[in-house]
Scaffold this active site. Structure first.
Site, PDB file in Angstrom:
ATOM      1  NE  ARG A  18      20.822  -4.678 -10.242  1.00 37.40           N
ATOM      2  CZ  ARG A  18      19.725  -4.355 -10.918  1.00 37.40           C
ATOM      3  NH1 ARG A  18      18.777  -5.243 -11.097  1.00 37.40           N
ATOM      4  NH2 ARG A  18      19.566  -3.151 -11.407  1.00 37.40           N
ATOM      5  CG  HIS A  71      11.641  -3.279 -15.735  1.00 38.49           C
ATOM      6  ND1 HIS A  71      11.261  -2.293 -16.618  1.00 38.49           N
ATOM      7  CD2 HIS A  71      11.360  -2.794 -14.503  1.00 38.49           C
ATOM      8  CE1 HIS A  71      10.774  -1.270 -15.937  1.00 38.49           C
ATOM      9  NE2 HIS A  71      10.828  -1.550 -14.655  1.00 38.49           N
ATOM     10  CG  ASP A 107       1.578  -2.099   3.616  1.00 38.44           C
ATOM     11  OD1 ASP A 107       1.970  -1.751   2.486  1.00 38.44           O
ATOM     12  OD2 ASP A 107       2.331  -2.134   4.616  1.00 38.44           O
ATOM     13  CB  SER A 148      -0.933   0.002   1.222  1.00 32.59           C
ATOM     14  OG  SER A 148      -1.764  -1.125   1.205  1.00 32.59           O
ATOM     15  N   GLY A 149       1.995   1.191  -0.644  1.00 35.45           N
ATOM     16  CA  GLY A 149       2.860   2.366  -0.758  1.00 35.45           C
ATOM     17  C   GLY A 149       2.376   3.299  -1.855  1.00 35.45           C
ATOM     18  N   GLY A 171       0.863   1.258  -4.821  1.00 33.54           N
ATOM     19  CA  GLY A 171      -0.375   0.615  -4.382  1.00 33.54           C
ATOM     20  C   GLY A 171      -1.517   1.603  -4.226  1.00 33.54           C
TER      21      GLY A 171
END
Length: 314
Positions: free
Chosen positions: A90, A177, A35, A12-13, A16
């Site tokens: 990464r 991507h 979340d 829910s950031g 979201g």
């Protein structure tokens, strides 16, 4: 009364929340906003429901910290995961987000095994692979949001270069991507006219198009550098909505997404950005483009990059 599709958003950031807003405005279905942080999905859901009254949307939005609420979802979009922070390698990011994705996948398998799943979490090509393997869902029901976003950036830069409406531009970006993505000028057009033909007409130059291709490859990084404390979320959300709508409405749109390849383009058991047709069964087909030797070499290099990332989680 016809029941609305149930769409669950895991995370829910910024993405979201933006997804929930767009789904509500387009009235694509009822929303579960999940979340792990207590109060965040509930607060955003209430705010979005109140915004919906102004837009005249009767879409129901539920904020929750309980995976059981995603039960029976028709579609799920996953943004859960940590963003890459300064000093984080990464590999560190892959390790942390793989753990998160495994938990999400287990709950998708338990509560919504028939859902169509779109993964946005980075590193995208690895995370969508983890989702497929851990959830056990059919490969035509699990895809990653990649090429639609990369093409949207390519489209904008081409529209600016040729001084035309973005609605006249259609572009193609293949591969992983990331920095090794492959924007294809040959398969990109302005009102149906290929970019190489427009260069021959003197409307642009190879040098300018190469600069645009490089800018497209670094599209996400450019925004991160400007924001300093975050990454893009409006365009990623809009890209995922395009994919979601094609599935829910059986639009059979051809969109470039991270799809599970099983021999297409000479690639086996990897997620790579390619054009696919999306309809009510999920991925209906992979569109195999005829690539030149040079384009294939760039594509293969991009695929090798994805393979190396996948090796880090095996």
């Amino acid at each position: 009364m016809k029941q609305n599709p149930k769409i669950s958003l895991i995370g829910s950031g910024n993405i979201g929340g933006t997804l929930a807003h767009l789904i509500s405005l387009r009235e694509l279905g009822d929303i579960v906003l999940f979340d792990v942080t207590e109060g965040v999905p509930q607060g955003k859901a209430l705010d979005l429901m109140q915004a919906g009254t102004i837009a005249g949307s009767d879409i129901n939005i539920k904020g929750t910290n309980d995976y059981k609420d995603i039960e029976g979802s028709d579609a799920i979009i996953i943004t859960a995961g940590l963003p890459r922070k300064p000093g984080m390698s990464r590999e560190d990011l892959i390790s942390i987000n793989t753990g998160i994705m495994k938990t999400v996948a287990a709950n998708v398998k338990k509560y919504a095994p028939d859902a169509f799943v779109i993964v946005i979490t980075n590193p995208l090509d690895v995370m969508v692979y983890v989702m497929l393997k851990e959830s056990g869902l059919p490969h035509n029901k699990v895809i990653g949001m990649a090429g639609v976003l990369d093409s949207s950036r390519f489209n904008l830069f081409l529209a600016e270069e040729f001084k035309v409406s973005v609605s006249n531009v259609n572009s193609m970006v293949l591969g992983g991507h990331g920095d090794a993505m492959v924007p294809l000028a040959r398969y990109s057009t302005i009102s149906g006219v290929p970019i190489p033909d427009l260069i021959k007409m003197g409307l642009s130059s190879n040098e300018n198009i190469e600069k645009i291709i490089d800018r497209t490859r670094n599209g996400g990084g450019e925004i991160v550098a400007l924001l300093k404390t975050g990454s893009a979320y409006y365009a990623p959300a809009a890209s995922a909505i395009e994919m979601l709508e094609s599935y829910l409405k059986d639009k059979r749109q051809i969109l470039t997404c991270a799809a599970h390849l099983q021999g297409e383009y000479g690639v086996h058991d990897l997620y790579v950005g390619v054009p696919i047709m999306i309809g009510k069964e999920g991925v209906l087909r992979v569109i195999e483009l005829q690539l030149t030797t040079e384009e294939k070499a760039l594509f293969d290099k991009s695929v090798e990059g994805v393979k190396k990332l996948i090796e880090t989680i095996k």
